[in-house]
Write a protein that holds these residues in place. Sequence first.
Motif, PDB file in Angstrom:
ATOM      1  N   PRO A   1       4.352   2.465   7.996  1.00 48.60           N
ATOM      2  CA  PRO A   1       3.091   3.224   7.874  1.00 48.60           C
ATOM      3  C   PRO A   1       2.353   3.390   9.203  1.00 48.60           C
TER       4      PRO A   1
ATOM      5  N   GLN B   1      -1.625   8.865   9.251  1.00 44.31           N
ATOM      6  CA  GLN B   1      -2.844   9.637   9.014  1.00 44.31           C
ATOM      7  C   GLN B   1      -3.636   9.121   7.805  1.00 44.31           C
ATOM      8  N   TYR B   2      -2.948   8.435   6.883  1.00 42.40           N
ATOM      9  CA  TYR B   2      -3.652   7.861   5.735  1.00 42.40           C
ATOM     10  C   TYR B   2      -3.904   6.373   5.924  1.00 42.40           C
ATOM     11  N   SER B   3      -3.692   5.882   7.145  1.00 38.34           N
ATOM     12  CA  SER B   3      -3.842   4.449   7.395  1.00 38.34           C
ATOM     13  C   SER B   3      -4.862   4.175   8.485  1.00 38.34           C
TER      14      SER B   3
ATOM     15  N   MET C   1       2.965  10.727   9.444  1.00 36.64           N
ATOM     16  CA  MET C   1       2.522  11.201   8.139  1.00 36.64           C
ATOM     17  C   MET C   1       1.857  10.085   7.348  1.00 36.64           C
ATOM     18  N   LEU C   2       2.393   8.894   7.481  1.00 38.42           N
ATOM     19  CA  LEU C   2       1.785   7.743   6.819  1.00 38.42           C
ATOM     20  C   LEU C   2       0.566   7.267   7.610  1.00 38.42           C
TER      21      LEU C   2
ATOM     22  N   ARG D   1       0.776  -1.238   0.000  1.00 37.67           N
ATOM     23  CA  ARG D   1       0.000   0.000   0.000  1.00 37.67           C
ATOM     24  C   ARG D   1       0.817   1.303   0.000  1.00 37.67           C
ATOM     25  N   PRO D   2       1.889   1.413   0.792  1.00 38.03           N
ATOM     26  CA  PRO D   2       2.642   2.678   0.790  1.00 38.03           C
ATOM     27  C   PRO D   2       3.262   3.022  -0.556  1.00 38.03           C
TER      28      PRO D   2
ATOM     29  N   TYR E   1       5.516  10.181   1.014  1.00 41.18           N
ATOM     30  CA  TYR E   1       6.373  10.145   2.202  1.00 41.18           C
ATOM     31  C   TYR E   1       7.293   8.930   2.183  1.00 41.18           C
TER      32      TYR E   1
ATOM     33  N   LEU F   1       0.597   8.019   0.522  1.00 40.83           N
ATOM     34  CA  LEU F   1       1.653   7.376   1.299  1.00 40.83           C
ATOM     35  C   LEU F   1       2.974   7.445   0.535  1.00 40.83           C
TER      36      LEU F   1
END
Lengths: 205, 205
Positions: B174, B182-184, B179-180, A173-174, A183, A180
């Motif tokens: 993540p 927050q999208y996870s 930073m990661l 996913r990253p 970053y 993601l």
Amino acid sequence: MKNATTPPITTRGPADHEVRDQIVAAATEHFSRYGYEKTTVSDLARAIGFSKAYIYKFFESKQAIGEMICANCLHEIETEVRAAIAQTDLPPEKLRRMFSVFTEASLRLFFQDRKLYEIAASAATENWQAVVSYEARVQKLLQDILQEGRQSGDFERKTPLDETAMAIYLVMRPYLNPMLLQYSFDYTKVAPAQLSSLVLRSLSP
Amino acid sequence: MKNATTPPITTRGPADHEVRDQIVAAATEHFSRYGYEKTTVSDLARAIGFSKAYIYKFFESKQAIGEMICANCLHEIETEVRAAIAQTDLPPEKLRRMFSVFTEASLRLFFQDRKLYEIAASAATENWQAVVSYEARVQKLLQDILQEGRQSGDFERKTPLDETAMAIYLVMRPYLNPMLLQYSFDYTKVAPAQLSSLVLRSLSP
């Protein structure tokens, strides 16, 4: 600057889908250069040389154009990945390629060539349909490769298939998701190889 | 509002480290509520009831205060993780706890209790020293657990230790990096368990 015109669409002119493609192509170019957030449909109309009303005949909003650009971009990434996977019959190698080509193509299409980062940000924040169905297709592709590897004896069969697929999807996913990925630039060189090795060790029968 | 005063620091007063702690505590509270980006040292001084000059005696910039807050936050997360790991002797279980407690504690300290998201964003974007050394310590902790599991026979020994450690670190990233993270949010419930199972399968001897 061209005059904003509204071509007569009732007479024999370009087909609707051609006009839509033309708008999307021009919008992609424009958003890549000037950003998505700050650009209005009026700006876009002026840049393309169409009237705002004409654009609204084909797209109900800026977001509708953004979604089309996003869908095209995801489609290109997916096409590259499927082509790379089709070149080998070995499931472990398919998995490696899936990882590396997704990363390379996503980096290139969202950040290098096109700078469509802002569209990706809106897509992720607002959960656009194009993204939701893309993620589902990626998970399906992963399941197909795993299934194939289980049949060929390359991969273990004890863990439930959907559990394995979901965990591997989370590992990828990253490098798939542009929010993601932005970053993870420091890791895009090494991560696909190292993570696919880890995943393949986890799959060994 | 209190008058801004400059307490005489030459006479017997609180020790320097106490004043620093007091500023950091007040700033943490203030940034959590009003955000880090928009707050100036003047705003902060007014809120605490110190003069701006007095704050500058202890911190050379807003960033220096932000870095201290960030370091404290990371220190708390790390302390929770180390405590959870210390409660078991089994390396696979240590790894599972490392994963789940890092995720829970990072979520809580950066997003729920404190809303220190903006500090995390600056830390990540500007590569603050506190973050760099935190990441190094997390990687070291991971290596120690792996080493222990190799000695106990729980983990395979063929793959070079630093390669295994780096790959697992990338899997965890993540859920460690705000930073990661927050999208996870959608995955924080299931990911720690599913990913540690995948990692443990990859480590089986």
